[in-house]
Design a protein around this motif. Structure first.
Motif, short mmCIF file in Angstrom:
data_model
loop_
_atom_site.label_atom_id
_atom_site.label_comp_id
_atom_site.label_asym_id
_atom_site.label_seq_id
_atom_site.Cartn_x
_atom_site.Cartn_y
_atom_site.Cartn_z
N GLY A 1 9.74 3.04 -14.09
CA GLY A 1 10.68 3.65 -13.16
C GLY A 1 10.45 3.26 -11.72
N LYS A 2 9.17 3.24 -11.30
CA LYS A 2 8.87 2.92 -9.90
C LYS A 2 8.37 1.49 -9.78
CE LYS A 2 8.53 4.21 -5.58
NZ LYS A 2 9.72 4.60 -4.80
N ILE A 3 7.23 1.20 -10.42
CA ILE A 3 6.69 -0.16 -10.35
C ILE A 3 7.56 -1.12 -11.14
CG2 ILE A 3 4.69 -1.61 -10.91
CD1 ILE A 3 2.94 0.90 -10.51
N MET A 4 7.96 -0.70 -12.32
CA MET A 4 8.86 -1.50 -13.17
C MET A 4 10.14 -0.69 -13.38
SD MET A 4 7.28 -4.37 -13.84
CE MET A 4 7.95 -5.06 -15.35
N SER B 1 10.54 7.88 -11.34
CA SER B 1 10.34 7.13 -10.09
C SER B 1 9.88 8.03 -8.95
CB SER B 1 11.62 6.40 -9.69
OG SER B 1 12.68 7.33 -9.45
N GLY B 2 10.01 9.36 -9.13
CA GLY B 2 9.60 10.27 -8.07
C GLY B 2 8.32 11.03 -8.35
N VAL B 3 7.63 10.70 -9.43
CA VAL B 3 6.43 11.47 -9.77
C VAL B 3 5.21 10.96 -9.01
CG1 VAL B 3 7.32 11.96 -12.08
CG2 VAL B 3 5.78 10.02 -11.74
N THR B 4 4.20 11.81 -8.96
CA THR B 4 2.91 11.47 -8.36
C THR B 4 1.80 11.73 -9.39
OG1 THR B 4 3.73 12.14 -6.19
CG2 THR B 4 1.36 11.93 -6.43
N PRO B 5 0.90 10.80 -9.63
CA PRO B 5 0.80 9.47 -9.01
C PRO B 5 1.95 8.57 -9.42
CG PRO B 5 -0.71 9.64 -10.86
CD PRO B 5 -0.14 11.02 -10.66
N SER C 1 6.89 -10.03 -11.41
CA SER C 1 5.94 -8.98 -11.08
C SER C 1 4.99 -9.38 -9.96
CB SER C 1 5.12 -8.60 -12.33
OG SER C 1 4.31 -9.70 -12.75
N LEU C 2 4.93 -10.67 -9.66
CA LEU C 2 4.08 -11.13 -8.57
C LEU C 2 4.71 -10.88 -7.21
CD1 LEU C 2 2.87 -14.53 -10.11
CD2 LEU C 2 1.64 -12.35 -10.04
N ALA C 3 6.02 -10.58 -7.21
CA ALA C 3 6.72 -10.30 -5.96
C ALA C 3 6.42 -8.86 -5.51
CB ALA C 3 8.22 -10.49 -6.13
N SER C 4 6.77 -8.56 -4.26
CA SER C 4 6.51 -7.22 -3.74
C SER C 4 7.40 -6.16 -4.39
CB SER C 4 6.71 -7.21 -2.22
OG SER C 4 8.04 -7.60 -1.89
N HIS C 5 8.56 -6.59 -4.88
CA HIS C 5 9.48 -5.66 -5.53
C HIS C 5 10.03 -6.30 -6.78
CE1 HIS C 5 12.51 -2.59 -6.12
NE2 HIS C 5 13.44 -3.53 -6.16
N MET C 6 9.97 -5.58 -7.90
CA MET C 6 10.45 -6.11 -9.18
C MET C 6 11.97 -6.08 -9.20
SD MET C 6 9.48 -7.32 -12.07
CE MET C 6 10.19 -7.67 -13.68
N ASN C 7 12.60 -7.25 -9.23
CA ASN C 7 14.05 -7.34 -9.22
C ASN C 7 14.59 -7.47 -10.64
OD1 ASN C 7 16.74 -7.77 -8.64
ND2 ASN C 7 16.46 -9.93 -8.06
#
Length: 357
Positions: free
Chosen positions: A40-43, A31-35, A238-244
């Protein structure tokens, strides 16, 4: 005659537990990597892995209670205490050393120590009752909130399951514990839905133990239907701004899917290497879950963990560290509970049936 877990089902459960612990570690690290990482981050699949842990806990604890003979509330509480605390207390110490002494974060107060030892972290008491000071997350080991919820679910279930057969002393002790257990479990059932997953696992244990034996062909259609439902829910979320990942519908579908996966593995043929890997993975899963966060954060201060290669190196080191912790401590809960039972509940009981619970 009640059903007992087959080799295929036991191996599947061990594999799921190992994969869930690894998913938490990988999700937190990537979740902390770039890009920005998809996993972890998006999902944030690490959160869904926590949901899976709640289901596994509800199923295994209930299955254990249903299939074990001459089991008392005192023995149950000793088993649960030993299983939780033998690795939990060292994890607190590791968190203190890393976050406070090595990294220099604010030291936990005496109230923070007491709160974590009594499993009050992230519980609703400070939010629901004025005057109770909040308990700060221990250093930064964010996964510890789930241990508190698990503990009070254990207590709540144990009281309900053993109440009728309790001695007078056990009933007095259970009555005292019932108040905080009901508050915590009620909160995480009504306001935060994760307790539902534990109860889903418990309900399936009842169904599994007493249902007629089925084979994998009989559950393929319902399993496919549930997987389709999961994919549909993922698409909607996934259509929401944050995946819950704690969405209640997603929780329910995940729990039902787990049920059908276990049923589908009834006659699963497992090779010796696969069984060994699943067993060893499950063996270090609890240690990995408890210790990965302080080690991961410590490593991030020594190297640029935003680079994907460094992130995967960090994951490897966390796995190795958890393997050492598991090798040193994982089985010590058997020793502790045997000693406690001699002191508190002296009646001799077999230990082998629940060595991993």
């Amino acid at each position: 005659m009640s059903n007992t877990l087959t080799i295929g089902q036991s191996t599947t459960l061990n594999a799921i537990r190992a994969l869930a612990a690894f998913a938490v570690l990988v999700g937190h690290t990537l979740s902390g990597v770039t890009p920005i990482s998809w996993f972890g981050k998006i999902m944030p699949f690490q959160s869904l892995a926590v949901v899976v842990f709640f289901w596994l806990s509800g199923f295994l604890i209930t299955y254990h209670c249903l299939t074990r003979e001459k089991y008392s509330f005192s023995e149950y509480m000793i088993d649960r205490f030993s299983r939780i605390y033998v690795l939990y207390v060292p994890a607190l110490i590791i968190s203190f050393l890393v976050f406070v002494l090595f990294i220099g974060r604010t030291a936990p107060t005496a109230w923070d120590w007491i709160g974590h030892l009594l499993q009050l972290q992230h519980t609703p008491f400070a939010r629901m009752i004025d005057g109770i000071p909040p308990i700060t997350v221990f250093g930064g080991n964010t996964v510890l909130w789930t241990i508190a919820v698990e503990w009070w679910l254990y207590v709540f279930f144990g009281i309900a399951f053993f109440w009728r057969d309790m001695s007078a002393v056990e009933r007095m002790f259970a009555t005292v514990l019932a108040i905080p257990a009901t508050l915590v479990v009620g909160y995480f059932t009504i306001w935060e839905s994760v307790a539902w997953e534990w109860f889903l696992g418990a309900a399936f244990a009842y169904i599994y133990v007493f249902m007629p034996r089925v084979n994998w062909k009989q559950v393929l259609v319902p399993l496919a239907a549930v997987i389709f439902g999961l994919l549909w829910r993922f698409k909607k979320l996934s259509l929401a701004s944050h995946m819950n990942m704690y969405d209640q519908q997603l929780l329910l579908l995940t729990g039902v899917a787990m049920m059908f996966i276990i049923l589908a593995s009834t006659n699963l043929r497992v090779s010796t290497p696969v069984k060994w890997i699943a067993t060893k993975g499950a063996f270090l899963s609890y240690a990995m879950y408890l210790t990965h966060e302080p080690i991961r954060v410590l490593l991030s201060t020594q190297m640029n963990s935003a680079k994907p290669l460094n992130a995967w190196l960090s994951i490897l080191i966390c796995v190795l560290f958890s393997a050492v912790c598991a090798w040193l401590l994982e089985d010590k809960h058997l020793t502790l509970r045997k000693w406690l039972k001699k002191k508190i509940a002296p009646r001799e009981t077999p230990l082998a049936a629940s060595s991993t619970l």
